[in-house]
Write an enzyme that holds these catalytic residues in place. Structure first.
Site, short mmCIF file in Angstrom:
data_model
loop_
_atom_site.label_atom_id
_atom_site.label_comp_id
_atom_site.label_asym_id
_atom_site.label_seq_id
_atom_site.Cartn_x
_atom_site.Cartn_y
_atom_site.Cartn_z
N ALA A 122 -6.45 7.16 -12.24
CA ALA A 122 -7.43 7.95 -11.49
C ALA A 122 -7.61 7.44 -10.07
O ALA A 122 -8.41 7.97 -9.31
CB ALA A 122 -8.76 7.95 -12.22
N GLY A 123 -6.87 6.38 -9.70
CA GLY A 123 -7.05 5.80 -8.37
C GLY A 123 -8.30 4.93 -8.29
O GLY A 123 -8.86 4.74 -7.23
N LEU A 124 -8.74 4.41 -9.45
CA LEU A 124 -9.95 3.58 -9.47
C LEU A 124 -9.61 2.13 -9.79
O LEU A 124 -10.46 1.36 -10.21
CB LEU A 124 -10.95 4.15 -10.49
N ASP B 114 -7.98 -3.77 -3.35
CA ASP B 114 -8.48 -3.49 -4.69
C ASP B 114 -9.02 -4.76 -5.36
O ASP B 114 -10.14 -4.77 -5.89
CB ASP B 114 -7.37 -2.89 -5.56
N TYR C 14 3.94 5.82 -1.18
CA TYR C 14 3.14 4.69 -0.71
C TYR C 14 4.01 3.72 0.09
O TYR C 14 3.65 3.32 1.21
CB TYR C 14 2.49 3.97 -1.91
C1 GLA Z 1 -3.91 1.52 -3.13
C2 GLA Z 1 -3.53 0.09 -2.85
C3 GLA Z 1 -4.48 -0.56 -1.85
C4 GLA Z 1 -4.65 0.31 -0.61
C5 GLA Z 1 -4.94 1.76 -1.00
C6 GLA Z 1 -4.95 2.68 0.19
O1 GLA Z 1 -5.14 1.56 -3.79
O2 GLA Z 1 -3.55 -0.66 -4.03
O3 GLA Z 1 -4.02 -1.84 -1.50
O4 GLA Z 1 -3.53 0.22 0.22
O5 GLA Z 1 -3.98 2.26 -1.93
O6 GLA Z 1 -6.04 2.41 0.99
#
Ligand code: GLA
Length: 385
Positions: free
Chosen positions: A127-129, A176, A228
């Site tokens: 989920a991008g969390l 993160d 990415y």
């Molecule tokens: C992911 C990566 C982070 C950061 C974000 C974008 O979550 O794990 O290190 O680069 O993308 O802000």
């Protein structure tokens, strides 16, 4: 949370036949603003959320690690001296990668006892969390404790990042793990990703009667492959052409020159990062001077920059953001690495359910998969339970 904790301890005992010596936990994170700025040595403003990975750990009398989890049937077993990033695969690469990375940071893996670990998580995966950073950080603080390594949280964040970069193979930055390890209740972590200095910035959402809604589009992303890494390369190329160590070293005043010397695509990638760094600084200032109701435009501008300049949004994220904005959100943006995952909307408590209904309707109209939505609060970082 009590439930997960009890379950984790009970399942550990069932699986390994003895009681664990302790429980540790780490939250997921959501980024309020500052996207793709971390690996450009810039600024980020994430918060730890009230969804956690919990693990139980027991100490062995040999030098092996066994690790089980709620989301895999198998228990993975490996000797401490066999840990190598290239040999790790699947979900266990996250926790085992951390054990290896602690060694890279100076822990003497020949002198520490083996461990058994069982973990479960309420951080949604994909989920991008940062479900991955939650696992890495829970394992990092647990091993740091039981192996008596004495590393500080900034070092443990680097350990988690190294595991992610080498064992998992995703070229991600330091945001993160820093958010997960340094987060505090009702506050965001303002991190300078060059110096790694962090400041806790109170959010004051509750006092302002605001809530932060997560809209998980269900569109999956994988940062170990694809976009990415491409974006990261463009940023490095842009910095090299502009003659700086990292895009952090450019300001808005440099953009005219950047437009002259860079190709259009690289220029737009650079413009996103440079303006996003400025938006993070502005958000921190506005939060302090005017409070959270005044940050909406910055969130909206961040989304537009990711959609148009950095080109990491997807139609589902754009629709979630536009629908939230049109239904009373103070601000909304996609969050995290992009190409899927979640959007956030900051809104008055009384507008949250209207926004959810509107997003559900809009997704149905576009024949998109129904999103999952929930409110999160800013919570404490990783800890021993
Ligand atoms: C992911 C990566 C982070 C950061 C974000 C974008 O979550 O794990 O290190 O680069 O993308 O802000």
């Amino acid at each position: 949370m009590t439930d997960i904790r009890d379950d984790v301890a009970a399942t550990f005992t069932e699986l390994f036949g003895y009681e664990p010596s302790g429980l540790w936990s780490a939250p997921g994170r959501v980024n309020l603003i500052g996207e793709h700025t971390d690996y450009n040595e810039g600024f980020v403003l994430p918060l730890a959320i009230n969804r956690r990975t919990v693990l139980a750990l027991g100490i062995r009398d040999d030098a092996r690690i066994r690790i089980g989890s709620e989301f895999a049937d198998e228990v993975v077993e490996i000797a401490l001296d066999e840990l190598a990033p290239d040999h790790l695969a699947g979900w266990s690469a996250y926790p085992l990668g951390v054990a290896w990375a602690l060694g890279e940071h100076g822990a003497d893996l020949a002198a520490v006892p083996g461990v058994d670990i069982y973990l479960d998580s309420s951080v949604p995966v994909g989920a991008g969390l940062s479900s991955s950073a939650a696992i890495e950080s829970a394992v990092a603080i647990a091993l740091n404790d039981v192996w008596q390594l004495g590393f500080d949280r900034q070092t443990l964040a680097k350990v988690g990042q190294l595991a992610e970069n080498r064992a998992v193979g995703a070229p991600t930055g330091i945001m993160d793990q820093s958010a997960v390890l340094l987060g505090e209740r009702d506050a965001a972590v303002f991190l300078d990703c060059r110096s790694l200095n962090d400041e806790i910035v109170p959010l004051g959402f509750a006092e302002a009667d605001l809530q932060l809604l997560i809209i998980d589009t269900g569109v999956t992303h994988a940062h170990a492959t694809g976009g990415y890494a491409d974006r990261r390369k463009s940023c490095e190329a842009g910095a090299a052409t502009m003659g700086v160590k990292a895009l952090r070293d450019l300001t808005i005043d440099d953009l005219d020159r950047a437009r002259e010397v860079l190709d259009d695509e690289t220029f737009r990638r650079v413009r996103h990062v440079v303006t996003e760094d400025q938006r993070v600084l502005d958000t921190v200032r506005v939060l302090r001077e005017q409070g959270p109701r005044a940050i909406g435009e910055l969130l909206d501008a961040s989304h537009a920059s990711m959609r148009d300049d950095f080109e990491i949004s997807v139609p589902e994220l754009d629709l979630a953001v536009e629908t939230a904005q049109a239904n009373g959100a103070i601000g909304a943006r996609m969050t995290g690495g992009g190409f899927g995952g979640s959007a956030i909307a900051l809104a008055s408590s009384s507008d949250i359910s209207r926004i959810q209904v509107a997003i559900d309707g809009a997704f149905a109209e576009h024949a998109f998969q129904q999103p999952t939505m929930f409110v999160v609060t800013a919570s404490d970082g990783a800890s021993r339970e």
